[in-house]
Design a protein around this motif. Structure first.
Motif, PDB file in Angstrom:
ATOM      1  N   ASP A   1      38.654  33.685  61.144  1.00 12.99           N
ATOM      2  CA  ASP A   1      38.855  34.263  62.489  1.00 12.99           C
ATOM      3  C   ASP A   1      40.051  35.206  62.501  1.00 12.99           C
ATOM      4  N   ILE A   2      41.117  34.801  61.775  1.00 14.46           N
ATOM      5  CA  ILE A   2      42.317  35.651  61.707  1.00 14.46           C
ATOM      6  C   ILE A   2      41.985  36.975  61.029  1.00 14.46           C
ATOM      7  N   GLN A   3      41.247  36.887  59.919  1.00 18.05           N
ATOM      8  CA  GLN A   3      40.914  38.115  59.203  1.00 18.05           C
ATOM      9  C   GLN A   3      40.046  39.035  60.055  1.00 18.05           C
ATOM     10  N   LYS A   4      39.110  38.412  60.809  1.00 18.73           N
ATOM     11  CA  LYS A   4      38.298  39.223  61.712  1.00 18.73           C
ATOM     12  C   LYS A   4      39.160  39.866  62.791  1.00 18.73           C
ATOM     13  N   SER A   5      40.091  39.066  63.313  1.00 18.69           N
ATOM     14  CA  SER A   5      40.989  39.603  64.343  1.00 18.69           C
ATOM     15  C   SER A   5      41.839  40.720  63.775  1.00 18.69           C
ATOM     16  N   LEU A   6      42.284  40.538  62.499  1.00 24.07           N
ATOM     17  CA  LEU A   6      43.100  41.576  61.875  1.00 24.07           C
ATOM     18  C   LEU A   6      42.290  42.851  61.671  1.00 24.07           C
ATOM     19  N   GLU A   7      41.011  42.685  61.287  1.00 20.61           N
ATOM     20  CA  GLU A   7      40.157  43.867  61.142  1.00 20.61           C
ATOM     21  C   GLU A   7      40.006  44.598  62.476  1.00 20.61           C
ATOM     22  N   THR A   8      39.819  43.777  63.539  1.00 23.56           N
ATOM     23  CA  THR A   8      39.720  44.391  64.877  1.00 23.56           C
ATOM     24  C   THR A   8      41.011  45.103  65.234  1.00 23.56           C
TER      25      THR A   8
END
Length: 578
Positions: free
Chosen positions: A199-206
């Motif tokens: 989830d963090i990595q997805k948030s970072l991508e966003t």
């Protein structure tokens, strides 16, 4: 090889697909060579924005107005909470409404997203990677530990030979079952951590997309999840079984072989800690700037960003400055009396406590609203926690004798406490007032008790009247008290000629913490600032930065210390970390 598609090739024109791109259409997201610019802008669309290629994505793209199709929105209606164009502003639909400049909101949100991206890249992601590595290492060691345990049981079984074969097999069966459960517990915890990391990595991508985007709607409507990720999961600690061999006794064979203590998984609150970048104290703290607020009797400062520095003092006006010291806005208290303190929420909204009305008010989207009302207590100092709660120090309301004043009142009857509120619904969540023996944690008086939260969730209070810093953990249990240090003599720079007025007593007022969980408190009459570690051990003094009557303190996101000077009305900036 198709050079246009090569990862090693320089960018090429999206129209002719051969020439090198020298320009970029920011609204259309198209790379252009010089000859193709005319072809691109020659269509019926009249609002192309072509810029040099190295300046691509530099144009702010405002959303199109849903009411006036040919217009772009440059404002946000504070009442309707929608984007509006200049025609909408002057229309009857929004008659009497107030508006915010969309570009200012855009810049503000850009700062937030950049900060969130840095936190995810430099703090949160490395922390979760370290947690996963720790758990995986623990899982890898389990087989070896259980093999050793099994070997001890087998050795005991060999000594008892055939008489204990059945018991040995049973114990080994129990061990195998516990080993499986042990691995299952940690594997389940590992999967939960990995899911959060995903989830963090997805948030970072966003966030990377948002920070690189010049789409105003995308940036403004972005919702940060950093507060959620900052709350680290409970650490699962599993106490493995122990083998306790007994002397051989055939009458009690099972007890003779020994018993296994059961597997005991448990969750440990704050078992993990954020991997904060390490910084060291400078040998010589340096004064790097100052803001002249134009107001004396200045006692409170708080920062949300470099362009959002709020101050208040013994007057009814609260002021907001940018990093260069330019006044951005002023807000008057509703009561017309001076506020006790100001704070800023994690969303950037200003909060202040009004002792005259017993209320705590919030300025949200330019509108003021009451969030908390106290009838029997005076609200004083404020602290917004990392989780978004509000901590309020307060003293009980007692009737004074007629003609008396604050100094003449009977302070023995006054009680002081800290109350934690949810900013979502303003409900009381926690009260901190007494220690485990029922004794008051804080001195009984009407003087303000400045408060802050540390990175380890400790609550730190400067109790000026008691001459000490009081630190409790998140549950409200006393951790330690700091009562000054022998090296903290009165700053000689401001030593009065009359030695009878010398003040060496520790007198903490303002208090703050930094990214290293160090605690800083202002020793106002001695013109000093004390720095402690998170466990209350004295580290050093700041006594060389021309600070006179330092009152309140705040460390911003860049670890720059902001200090209010009560009698002078300045906010001075001090760099003390390398």
């Amino acid at each position: 090889m198709n050079l246009h598609l090569s990862a090693q090739d320089v960018p090429r024109c999206d129209l002719c697909e051969n020439a090198l791109a020298s320009s970029h259409s920011d609204f259309c997201f198209i790379n252009l060579c010089r000859p193709c610019i005319g072809e691109h802008i020659g269509d019926e669309y009249t609002k192309h924005k072509v810029v040099p290629f190295n300046q691509r994505k530099s144009t702010v793209i405002y959303p199109m107005c849903t009411t006036h199709e040919s217009q772009r929105c440059e404002f946000q209606c504070n009442e309707c909470h929608i984007f509006v164009c200049s025609l909408c502003v002057s229309s009857d639909t929004h008659n009497g409404h107030t508006f915010s400049n969309l570009f200012e909101i855009y810049k503000f949100k850009k700062e937030i997203t950049e900060k969130d991206k840095c936190e995810l890249e430099n703090i949160i992601c490395p922390t979760y990677e370290a947690i996963i590595t720790e758990i995986e290492s623990g899982v890898a060691k389990i087989d070896g530990e259980y093999e050793h345990l099994s070997a001890a049981v087998i050795k005991c079984g060999e000594e008892l030979r055939k008489e204990i074969e059945i018991a040995v097999e049973k114990l080994n069966g129990d061990i195998e079952e516990m080993r499986t459960k042990h691995i299952d517990v940690l594997q389940k915890h590992l999967e939960e951590i990995k899911k959060t990391r995903s989830d963090i990595q997805k948030s970072l991508e966003t966030l990377r997309e948002v920070t690189e985007s010049n789409d105003v709607a995308l940036v403004v409507e972005f919702k940060s999840r950093n507060k959620e990720f900052f709350r680290l999961p409970q650490k699962v600690e599993v106490t493995g079984p122990k083998f306790d061999p007994k002397a051989i006794d055939r009458q009690q064979l099972n007890q003779v072989i020994g018993t296994l203590l059961p597997l005991s998984p448990r969750s440990v609150e704050h078992g993990y800690t954020l991997k904060m970048p390490a910084k060291c104290l400078q040998d010589d703290p340096e004064l790097i700037g100052a803001i002249d607020t134009g107001s004396r009797k200045l006692y409170s400062v708080t920062c949300y960003s470099d362009v959002n520095i709020w101050i208040c003092g013994r007057y009814s006006t609260m002021k907001c400055f940018d990093n260069q010291g330019s006044l951005i806005k002023s807000v008057e208290t509703k009561s017309g009396e001076w506020p006790c303190d100001v704070a800023v929420t994690n969303d950037g909204d200003m909060i202040y406590s009004d002792w005259a009305t017993g209320k705590i008010n919030m300025i949200e989207n330019g509108q003021e609203k009451e969030i908390i009302y106290l009838e029997e207590w005076d609200p004083q100092n404020l602290c917004v926690t990392s989780s978004g709660d509000l901590l309020v120090t307060m003293s009980s309301v007692e009737e004074w004798e007629e003609g008396g004043d604050e100094e003449d009142s009977d302070e023995e009857m006054i009680q002081c406490k800290i109350v934690r509120y949810s900013l979502t619904d303003a409900k009381e969540k926690q009260t901190i007032q007494f220690d485990d023996k029922g004794n008051p944690l804080f001195s009984g008086n009407r003087y303000s008790k400045y408060i802050c939260e540390n990175k380890n969730y400790d609550i730190c209070v400067a109790d000026s009247e008691a001459g000490e810093v009081v630190v409790v953990n998140e549950a409200g249990n006393l951790r330690f008290r700091y009562r000054g240090h022998p090296s903290a003599a009165r700053n000689q720079q401001y030593q009065p000629k009359d030695s009878s007025t010398k003040i060496n007593t520790f007198n903490p007022i303002g208090i703050t913490t930094d990214s290293q969980s160090q605690i800083l408190t202002a020793d106002c009459p001695n013109h000093l600032i004390h720095i402690l570690d998170k466990d209350g051990h004295f580290l050093r003094l700041i006594d060389n930065c021309d600070l006179y009557s330092p009152f309140d303190l705040f460390v911003d996101k860049n670890d720059i210390l902001h200090v209010t000077e009560y009698n002078i009305g300045k906010v001075k900036k001090v760099k003390y970390l390398e």
